[in-house]
Design an enzyme around this catalytic site. Structure first.
Site, PDB file in Angstrom:
ATOM      1  N   GLU A   1      -6.980   4.898   7.732  1.00  0.00           N
ATOM      2  CA  GLU A   1      -6.704   6.317   7.469  1.00  0.00           C
ATOM      3  C   GLU A   1      -7.883   6.962   6.750  1.00  0.00           C
ATOM      4  O   GLU A   1      -8.224   8.110   6.997  1.00  0.00           O
ATOM      5  CB  GLU A   1      -5.405   6.448   6.646  1.00  0.00           C
TER       6      GLU A   1
ATOM      7  N   HIS B   1      -9.562   1.336   4.645  1.00  0.00           N
ATOM      8  CA  HIS B   1      -8.316   1.562   5.391  1.00  0.00           C
ATOM      9  C   HIS B   1      -8.589   2.535   6.534  1.00  0.00           C
ATOM     10  O   HIS B   1      -9.353   3.491   6.375  1.00  0.00           O
ATOM     11  CB  HIS B   1      -7.237   2.111   4.445  1.00  0.00           C
TER      12      HIS B   1
ATOM     13  N   SER C   1       3.133  -2.186  10.477  1.00  0.00           N
ATOM     14  CA  SER C   1       4.577  -2.266  10.724  1.00  0.00           C
ATOM     15  C   SER C   1       5.147  -3.656  10.440  1.00  0.00           C
ATOM     16  O   SER C   1       5.993  -4.150  11.200  1.00  0.00           O
ATOM     17  CB  SER C   1       4.896  -1.831  12.158  1.00  0.00           C
TER      18      SER C   1
ATOM     19  N   GLU D   1      -5.762  -4.850  10.357  1.00  0.00           N
ATOM     20  CA  GLU D   1      -4.698  -3.894  10.631  1.00  0.00           C
ATOM     21  C   GLU D   1      -5.009  -3.152  11.921  1.00  0.00           C
ATOM     22  O   GLU D   1      -5.834  -2.221  11.913  1.00  0.00           O
ATOM     23  CB  GLU D   1      -4.606  -2.879   9.493  1.00  0.00           C
TER      24      GLU D   1
ATOM     25  N   GLY E   1       2.198   2.123  10.768  1.00  0.00           N
ATOM     26  CA  GLY E   1       3.192   3.196  10.623  1.00  0.00           C
ATOM     27  C   GLY E   1       3.821   3.619  11.932  1.00  0.00           C
ATOM     28  O   GLY E   1       4.469   4.654  12.008  1.00  0.00           O
TER      29      GLY E   1
ATOM     30  N   GLY F   1       2.638  -1.240   4.331  1.00  0.00           N
ATOM     31  CA  GLY F   1       2.689   0.187   4.019  1.00  0.00           C
ATOM     32  C   GLY F   1       4.120   0.608   3.737  1.00  0.00           C
ATOM     33  O   GLY F   1       4.642   0.406   2.635  1.00  0.00           O
ATOM     34  N   GLY F   2       4.769   1.163   4.777  1.00  0.00           N
ATOM     35  CA  GLY F   2       6.118   1.724   4.628  1.00  0.00           C
ATOM     36  C   GLY F   2       7.091   0.799   3.912  1.00  0.00           C
ATOM     37  O   GLY F   2       7.830   1.226   3.016  1.00  0.00           O
TER      38      GLY F   2
ATOM     39  N   ASN G   1       0.881  -1.174   0.000  1.00  0.00           N
ATOM     40  CA  ASN G   1       0.000   0.000   0.000  1.00  0.00           C
ATOM     41  C   ASN G   1       0.914   1.218   0.000  1.00  0.00           C
ATOM     42  O   ASN G   1       1.517   1.556   1.012  1.00  0.00           O
ATOM     43  CB  ASN G   1      -0.874  -0.044   1.261  1.00  0.00           C
ATOM     44  N   TRP G   2       1.026   1.837  -1.164  1.00  0.00           N
ATOM     45  CA  TRP G   2       1.984   2.936  -1.296  1.00  0.00           C
ATOM     46  C   TRP G   2       1.508   4.211  -0.605  1.00  0.00           C
ATOM     47  O   TRP G   2       2.272   5.130  -0.402  1.00  0.00           O
ATOM     48  CB  TRP G   2       2.209   3.241  -2.787  1.00  0.00           C
ATOM     49  N   LYS G   3       0.252   4.280  -0.320  1.00  0.00           N
ATOM     50  CA  LYS G   3      -0.365   5.477   0.272  1.00  0.00           C
ATOM     51  C   LYS G   3      -0.074   6.702  -0.617  1.00  0.00           C
ATOM     52  O   LYS G   3       0.031   6.543  -1.828  1.00  0.00           O
ATOM     53  CB  LYS G   3       0.129   5.687   1.704  1.00  0.00           C
TER      54      LYS G   3
HETATM   55  C1  PEP Z   1      -0.976   0.182   6.068  1.00  0.00           C
HETATM   56  O1  PEP Z   1      -1.151   1.367   6.114  1.00  0.00           O
HETATM   57  O2  PEP Z   1      -1.758  -0.543   5.413  1.00  0.00           O
HETATM   58  C2  PEP Z   1       0.165  -0.377   6.795  1.00  0.00           C
HETATM   59  C3  PEP Z   1       0.143  -1.633   7.151  1.00  0.00           C
HETATM   60  O3  PEP Z   1       1.164   0.467   7.048  1.00  0.00           O
HETATM   61  P1  PEP Z   1       2.589   0.115   7.712  1.00  0.00           P
HETATM   62  O4  PEP Z   1       3.032  -1.193   7.142  1.00  0.00           O
HETATM   63  O5  PEP Z   1       3.440   1.253   7.317  1.00  0.00           O
HETATM   64  O6  PEP Z   1       2.335   0.022   9.167  1.00  0.00           O
END
Ligand code: PEP
Length: 647
Positions: free
Chosen positions: A493, A491, A609, A563, A569, A630-631, A404-406
């Site tokens: 966010e 998601h 994470s 999640e 994050g 994500g990251g 997930n590049w956001k």
């Molecule tokens: C996400 O936003 O879907 C996610 C899992 O982010 P991260 O891996 O950065 O925690």
């Protein structure tokens, strides 16, 4: 325990609804009379036209019967349970009012088949209402006899059957006659009992000549010959289309020396108009309106008596016709002069053959089909079972690592990252499905070169509207047109910053699926909710709010991503045990809703994470089927490190 309670309640409700719906449906006029009684009791009688009460009677009976059938088969669970509750929610107070004020002596809930007092009816409804509440609280616990994909057959067949039966009984006469004037009844004996002051259903049976004012009841009931009564409760509304046949029957009766009387509750003027308009030469008797409506459900209808016994009844649409040969023979030499064949066994056999049997065959076929499907799926699973992570055998559903590049990467950087990943994974094929979900602007360009047999492409969102004046939004159809196959929805966010509610997400999911996009649906609790021990409650509500409305077939296309918001994050990962515990819970509620087979096939990803260092431990858990990253999806090497956890 809950399941037992729901299923016992639902079966009892089904029996009552089927019985009461059926007895009303086979006697549409009787049901209409009862509705009219209610309207009169509420002082609404003069506002509603007859066609409306008749239509309402047919539809109400069909609805009641269909709800009973749906409860029995366990189909359209939500809708059926709500409508049942609504119906009883209305009927219970109404019957309390009836019991308290007594404006109608019999509520008519089982037509004429079973007559209850108003208090008995109210108590019955209280019990049924309690059962309806139980079923409405946990409709999903209803065990279904027909799968969701075939339930339309039960729905349509039931609707068509009950409406056809109603129409037939309206055209002819009720299929079963539960009233005291049924074929074969000895009215004379019953009437004599009444005259002796004994209890009898013929208390109001008086036939008074309209020409002489003489009471003809005894004479007509004790006549040892044939007596034909043309019963028309209200001549003003009677169907006169068969007047020629009625006149012929009268002429025939006169020639053969049989009594023929018109019997009505209408006034002398109405009788005069009838005679003038139709050339009716037969004498008329006056009788009580309710007695006549009870005697035959047709206006007019013909009742044939001999020695006070009802030999036959015909609606005006099915009057016996007399051809030349018959017209010269006395009735005792003809079929119509004998007691009508009113065999209950024959009628029950007809219902079994035309309604019960097809549904039983459908149920057996459906169950067999589901069983073979289940066997096939099981075999397929068994083939994949020996997939080994940390030497543990587990069910092999689709494993996915999705990025997930956001809101990261400009177009050029995004294309470069996708190209790098494409080359890397083409060179070294992954052991799991890989998906990258990118901002909208990247999709069309990346779709041009991405080898989608190795890496799926998805968006991070789509609109909750199909199209139109929604500046800045991107529809599911637009996403699909770029060449993308996936979309992330729900998601945290987006839930938090863009206030996406379960209802909005429900729309988005439907639109995404309508456009053939595979949905990665995110759920998860906040830190406060985790600390309050509410994580299970939260994820369940999120699933129920947006995806548990889907059919089994559509739900199977969903990928769930658990999640925990507190881990996204933040660098804080849920421990593998914590994640496994809630993944297992999520799978269990999917099993509760859609069955174990669907739950076993649903891919549930972990997100929050997740990195190359913790992915192997997380992915080794039996209920964790990969990750939403994500990251760590923003660098090809990091992302590849996570994908390699499946090596
Ligand atoms: C996400 O936003 O879907 C996610 C899992 O982010 P991260 O891996 O950065 O925690």
């Amino acid at each position: 325990m809950k399941s037992w309670l729901v299923n016992i309640s639902r079966l009892l409700l089904a029996v009552v609804f089927i019985l009461s719906g059926f007895v009303k449906a086979i006697d549409p006029l009787g049901t209409q009379y009862k509705l009219t009684d209610y309207l009169i009791a509420m002082q609404l009688g003069s506002y509603i036209p007859e066609w409306a009460t008749l239509g309402a009677a047919v539809l109400l009976a069909a609805l009641e019967f269909s709800l009973g059938l749906f409860l029995l088969f366990g189909v359209h669970k939500q809708l059926t349970s709500r409508l049942t509750l609504l119906m009883l929610g209305v009927m219970t107070p109404l019957t309390l009012w009836l019991a308290l004020t007594n404006p109608i002596s019999d509520c008519g809930c089982f037509g004429d088949a079973i007559v209850l007092t108003n208090w008995q009816t109210f108590l019955k409804n209280v019990v049924l209402l309690a059962m309806a509440v139980i079923v409405a609280c946990w409709p999903e616990k209803m065990f279904r006899f027909v799968s969701e994909s075939n339930q339309w057959l039960v729905t349509n067949y039931t609707g068509v059957f009950i409406l056809v039966v109603s129409a037939y009984c309206l055209y002819d006469l009720p299929l079963f006659d539960f009233r005291p004037y049924r074929v074969g009844t000895d009215l004379k004996t019953g009437w004599q009992k009444m005259m002796e002051g004994k209890d009898s259903p013929y208390a109001d049976l008086f036939l008074e000549s309209m020409d002489t004012g003489e009471d003809l009841t005894e004479q007509l009931l004790c006549d040892t010959g044939y007596v034909m009564l043309l019963v028309a409760p209200h001549l003003e509304q009677a169907d006169d289309s068969r007047f020629d046949l009625i006149n012929e029957l009268n002429e025939y009766a006169r020639e053969q020396g049989y009594a023929f009387y018109g019997v009505t509750a209408s006034s002398e003027q109405a009788v005069e108009r009838w005679r003038e308009a139709l050339g009716a030469e037969y004498p008329f008797c006056q009788a009580d309106d309710i007695v006549l409506k009870t005697m035959i459900r047709s206006n007019p209808g013909l009742v044939l008596l001999k020695n006070g016994v009802v030999l036959g009844k015909w609606s005006h649409n099915r009057l016996p016709s007399l051809d030349d040969e018959r017209a010269s023979q006395p009735l005792n030499e003809q079929e119509i002069g004998r007691r009508q064949d009113d065999s209950t066994a024959k009628k029950v056999a007809w219902i079994l053959g035309w309604f019960v049997l097809p549904l039983v065959i459908l149920t057996i076929a459906d169950r067999t089909w589901m069983w073979t499907k289940w066997l096939r799926r099981k075999k397929k699973q068994e083939k994949n079972v020996s997939f080994n992570i940390n030497n543990k055998e587990k069910i092999m559903r689709k494993k996915i690592v999705a990025g997930n590049w956001k809101m990261n990467m400009n177009l050029q950087d995004g294309i470069a990252l996708a190209k790098e990943l494409n080359e890397t994974l083409k060179a070294e094929k992954p052991n799991c499905g890989v998906v990258i979900c990118t901002p909208f602007i990247h999709l069309a360009s990346i779709a041009q070169f991405l080898d989608q047999s190795i890496i799926g492409l998805g968006a991070e969102n789509c609109a909750d509207k199909e199209k139109g004046a929604f500046t800045g939004e991107v529809s599911a159809e637009m996403v699909k047109s770029t060449g993308a196959q996936y979309v992330i929805l729900g998601h945290s966010e987006r839930r938090e910053y863009y206030k996406e509610t379960p209802e909005i997400l429900k729309e988005k999911v439907l639109l995404a699926q309508k456009n053939d996009l595979k949905v990665i649906f995110c759920i998860g609790e906040s830190l406060a909710e985790r600390e309050a021990g509410k994580q299970n409650e939260v994820v369940k509500a999120e699933l129920e709010g947006s995806v548990f409305n889907l059919s089994e077939e559509d739900f199977r296309k969903i990928v769930i991503a658990y999640e925990p918001i507190w881990a996204i994050g933040t660098g804080k990962t849920a421990t593998a045990e914590q994640a496994e515990e809630i993944h297992a819970y999520i799978r269990s509620i999917i099993a509760e809703k859609y069955g174990q087979a669907v739950a076993d096939d649903t891919t549930i990803l972990y997100g929050g994470s997740c990195k190359a260092s913790n992915a192997p431990e997380l992915f080794a858990k039996p209920d964790i089927d990969g990750g939403l990253i994500g990251g760590a999806s923003l660098k090809a090497a990091d992302f590849k490190g996570i994908i390699d956890a499946f090596k």
